[in-house]
Motif scaffolding. Structure first.
Motif, PDB file in Angstrom:
ATOM      1  N   ASP A  75       1.076   6.033  -1.928  1.00 33.60           N
ATOM      2  CA  ASP A  75       1.819   6.855  -3.249  1.00 33.60           C
ATOM      3  C   ASP A  75       2.885   6.775  -2.437  1.00 33.60           C
ATOM      4  O   ASP A  75       4.141   6.639  -3.123  1.00 33.60           O
ATOM      5  CB  ASP A  75       1.563   8.253  -2.807  1.00 33.60           C
ATOM      6  CG  ASP A  75      -0.465   8.294  -2.965  1.00 33.60           C
ATOM      7  OD1 ASP A  75      -0.485   7.748  -3.782  1.00 33.60           O
ATOM      8  OD2 ASP A  75      -0.313   9.880  -3.443  1.00 33.60           O
ATOM      9  N   LEU A  76       4.035   6.281  -1.232  1.00 33.81           N
ATOM     10  CA  LEU A  76       5.210   5.944  -0.674  1.00 33.81           C
ATOM     11  C   LEU A  76       5.775   4.735  -1.433  1.00 33.81           C
ATOM     12  O   LEU A  76       6.396   4.455  -2.254  1.00 33.81           O
ATOM     13  CB  LEU A  76       5.659   5.834   0.529  1.00 33.81           C
ATOM     14  CG  LEU A  76       6.029   7.364   1.200  1.00 33.81           C
ATOM     15  CD1 LEU A  76       5.961   6.982   2.521  1.00 33.81           C
ATOM     16  CD2 LEU A  76       7.243   8.480   0.131  1.00 33.81           C
ATOM     17  N   ALA A  77       4.777   3.459  -1.827  1.00 41.55           N
ATOM     18  CA  ALA A  77       4.644   2.705  -2.083  1.00 41.55           C
ATOM     19  C   ALA A  77       4.686   2.725  -3.653  1.00 41.55           C
ATOM     20  O   ALA A  77       5.347   1.179  -4.978  1.00 41.55           O
ATOM     21  CB  ALA A  77       3.290   1.760  -1.529  1.00 41.55           C
ATOM     22  N   PHE A  78       3.865   3.453  -3.970  1.00 42.97           N
ATOM     23  CA  PHE A  78       4.161   3.708  -6.148  1.00 42.97           C
ATOM     24  C   PHE A  78       4.375   4.933  -6.017  1.00 42.97           C
ATOM     25  O   PHE A  78       3.662   5.692  -6.781  1.00 42.97           O
ATOM     26  CB  PHE A  78       2.641   2.903  -5.827  1.00 42.97           C
ATOM     27  CG  PHE A  78       1.647   1.611  -5.436  1.00 42.97           C
ATOM     28  CD1 PHE A  78       2.358   0.653  -6.559  1.00 42.97           C
ATOM     29  CD2 PHE A  78       1.029   2.057  -4.376  1.00 42.97           C
ATOM     30  CE1 PHE A  78       1.810  -0.499  -6.149  1.00 42.97           C
ATOM     31  CE2 PHE A  78       0.987   0.639  -4.017  1.00 42.97           C
ATOM     32  CZ  PHE A  78       1.356  -0.270  -5.493  1.00 42.97           C
ATOM     33  N   ILE A 110       2.184   3.894   7.696  1.00 41.79           N
ATOM     34  CA  ILE A 110       3.022   3.118   7.951  1.00 41.79           C
ATOM     35  C   ILE A 110       1.229   1.836   7.468  1.00 41.79           C
ATOM     36  O   ILE A 110       1.593   0.931   6.513  1.00 41.79           O
ATOM     37  CB  ILE A 110       3.739   1.995   8.693  1.00 41.79           C
ATOM     38  CG1 ILE A 110       5.070   2.796   8.330  1.00 41.79           C
ATOM     39  CG2 ILE A 110       4.572   0.177   7.809  1.00 41.79           C
ATOM     40  CD1 ILE A 110       6.449   2.388   8.925  1.00 41.79           C
ATOM     41  N   LEU A 111       0.703   1.681   8.420  1.00 42.11           N
ATOM     42  CA  LEU A 111      -0.294   0.916   8.538  1.00 42.11           C
ATOM     43  C   LEU A 111      -1.041   1.214   7.957  1.00 42.11           C
ATOM     44  O   LEU A 111      -2.193   0.495   7.365  1.00 42.11           O
ATOM     45  CB  LEU A 111      -0.411   0.500   9.940  1.00 42.11           C
ATOM     46  CG  LEU A 111      -1.766  -0.324   9.921  1.00 42.11           C
ATOM     47  CD1 LEU A 111      -1.437  -2.061   9.423  1.00 42.11           C
ATOM     48  CD2 LEU A 111      -1.863  -0.426  11.759  1.00 42.11           C
ATOM     49  N   SER A 112      -1.758   2.838   7.659  1.00 46.11           N
ATOM     50  CA  SER A 112      -2.404   3.492   7.037  1.00 46.11           C
ATOM     51  C   SER A 112      -2.013   2.864   5.551  1.00 46.11           C
ATOM     52  O   SER A 112      -3.321   2.987   5.135  1.00 46.11           O
ATOM     53  CB  SER A 112      -2.076   5.271   7.277  1.00 46.11           C
ATOM     54  OG  SER A 112      -2.523   5.187   8.647  1.00 46.11           O
ATOM     55  N   GLY A 113      -0.693   3.329   4.751  1.00 45.58           N
ATOM     56  CA  GLY A 113      -1.089   3.428   4.029  1.00 45.58           C
ATOM     57  C   GLY A 113      -0.807   1.629   3.345  1.00 45.58           C
ATOM     58  O   GLY A 113      -1.376   1.786   2.593  1.00 45.58           O
ATOM     59  N   ASP A 118       8.194  -1.336   5.883  1.00 50.27           N
ATOM     60  CA  ASP A 118       7.877  -1.862   5.031  1.00 50.27           C
ATOM     61  C   ASP A 118       6.794  -2.098   4.672  1.00 50.27           C
ATOM     62  O   ASP A 118       5.925  -3.103   4.535  1.00 50.27           O
ATOM     63  CB  ASP A 118       8.290  -3.277   4.168  1.00 50.27           C
ATOM     64  CG  ASP A 118       9.062  -3.450   2.761  1.00 50.27           C
ATOM     65  OD1 ASP A 118       7.812  -3.220   1.863  1.00 50.27           O
ATOM     66  OD2 ASP A 118       9.276  -4.830   2.664  1.00 50.27           O
ATOM     67  N   ILE A 119       6.265  -0.236   3.895  1.00 57.81           N
ATOM     68  CA  ILE A 119       4.872  -0.841   3.529  1.00 57.81           C
ATOM     69  C   ILE A 119       4.049  -1.809   2.845  1.00 57.81           C
ATOM     70  O   ILE A 119       3.220  -2.233   2.974  1.00 57.81           O
ATOM     71  CB  ILE A 119       4.194   1.105   3.015  1.00 57.81           C
ATOM     72  CG1 ILE A 119       4.486   2.099   3.518  1.00 57.81           C
ATOM     73  CG2 ILE A 119       2.377   1.251   2.692  1.00 57.81           C
ATOM     74  CD1 ILE A 119       4.468   3.311   3.350  1.00 57.81           C
ATOM     75  N   SER A 120       4.684  -1.991   1.274  1.00 57.19           N
ATOM     76  CA  SER A 120       4.293  -3.114   0.663  1.00 57.19           C
ATOM     77  C   SER A 120       4.328  -4.485   1.084  1.00 57.19           C
ATOM     78  O   SER A 120       3.174  -5.318   1.063  1.00 57.19           O
ATOM     79  CB  SER A 120       5.522  -2.702  -0.836  1.00 57.19           C
ATOM     80  OG  SER A 120       4.645  -1.684  -1.456  1.00 57.19           O
ATOM     81  N   ALA A 121       5.309  -5.044   2.297  1.00 57.37           N
ATOM     82  CA  ALA A 121       5.441  -5.960   2.512  1.00 57.37           C
ATOM     83  C   ALA A 121       4.488  -6.072   3.700  1.00 57.37           C
ATOM     84  O   ALA A 121       3.558  -7.323   4.013  1.00 57.37           O
ATOM     85  CB  ALA A 121       6.871  -6.081   3.226  1.00 57.37           C
TER      86      ALA A 121
END
Length: 222
Positions: free
Chosen positions: A187-190, A72-75, A36-39
């Motif tokens: 960009d996956l998160a947005f 994940i962490l980079s995003g 969960d990148i956003s979390a």
């Protein structure tokens, strides 16, 4: 003896960190495990300015676990600190993690591996090659976005590659993949706002691997 000391240092260090910050590790691990990148971005944001150091620490820890993808962490870093600052922080974290792992593996495990190398002509040739061509080989490996960074670092550490070549190849080679991972993770998160860029960056990764596959195929046939 060095190998035993090495494992003791790793275990004690991780145990000490977990004992001091158990909630941090449980929370961060749970978020990264689920991708969960956003979390994760929200969690890093909760640390304020200290979040930069927390992010770099997570990169170092993830280098040793060789389990979770850095993307994940980079995003998350790209979301919290902006793309360019996120790229710089992610690049710093990956380089610091690689250097720490290199120094640790070379100091504690090189001696053990030398015994295995001395018994194999093939491994001896590979080891000698790493001493003469280590910079080029590591640079190419670092440039691959999906390559397992921790494993590459471990292999470099137990070879004859010089520390100078390792540092230069890591500094240069890690930057392009970090840019790609931050962009893709962000960009996956947005995805709704950045779908075009996400597709283009993913296509770039596919093209790179397709080119490498084609080159390898032609080399084998030749």
């Amino acid at each position: 003896m060095k190998k035993l000391i090495g494992w003791v240092v790793v275990i004690l260090s991780m145990a000490a960190l977990y004992t001091m910050f158990p909630e941090f590790f449980r929370h961060a691990y749970g978020i990264i495990e689920h991708g969960d990148i956003s979390a994760l971005a929200d969690y890093l944001r909760s640390f304020g300015l200290a979040g930069v150091l927390v992010t770099i620490l997570l990169f170092v820890i993830m280098t040793f676990t060789i389990v979770f993808p850095f993307m994940i962490l980079s995003g998350a870093a790209g979301i919290v600190y902006g793309l360019w600052s996120g790229i710089l922080i992610s690049w710093t974290g990956e380089v610091v993690g690689a250097v720490v792992m290199f120094v640790f593996a070379r100091f504690f495990f090189r001696e053990m591996v030398e015994g295995l190398i001395s018994k194999s002509i093939y491994l001896k040739k590979v080891d000698d090659y790493s001493a003469e061509n280590g910079f080029k080989a590591l640079l190419i490996a670092r440039l691959l976005p999906l390559a397992p960074s921790g494993i590459i670092t471990a292999v470099a550490a137990i070879s004859k590659m010089s520390f100078k070549d390792f540092i230069l190849a890591t500094l240069i080679g890690k930057f392009p993949p970090v840019v790609i991972k931050v962009l893709i993770g962000h960009d996956l998160a947005f995805a709704n706002e950045n779908m075009t860029r996400l597709i283009l960056v993913c296509l770039l990764v596919v093209v790179v691997y397709a080119a490498l596959w084609w080159q390898k195929k032609n080399r084998v046939e030749a």
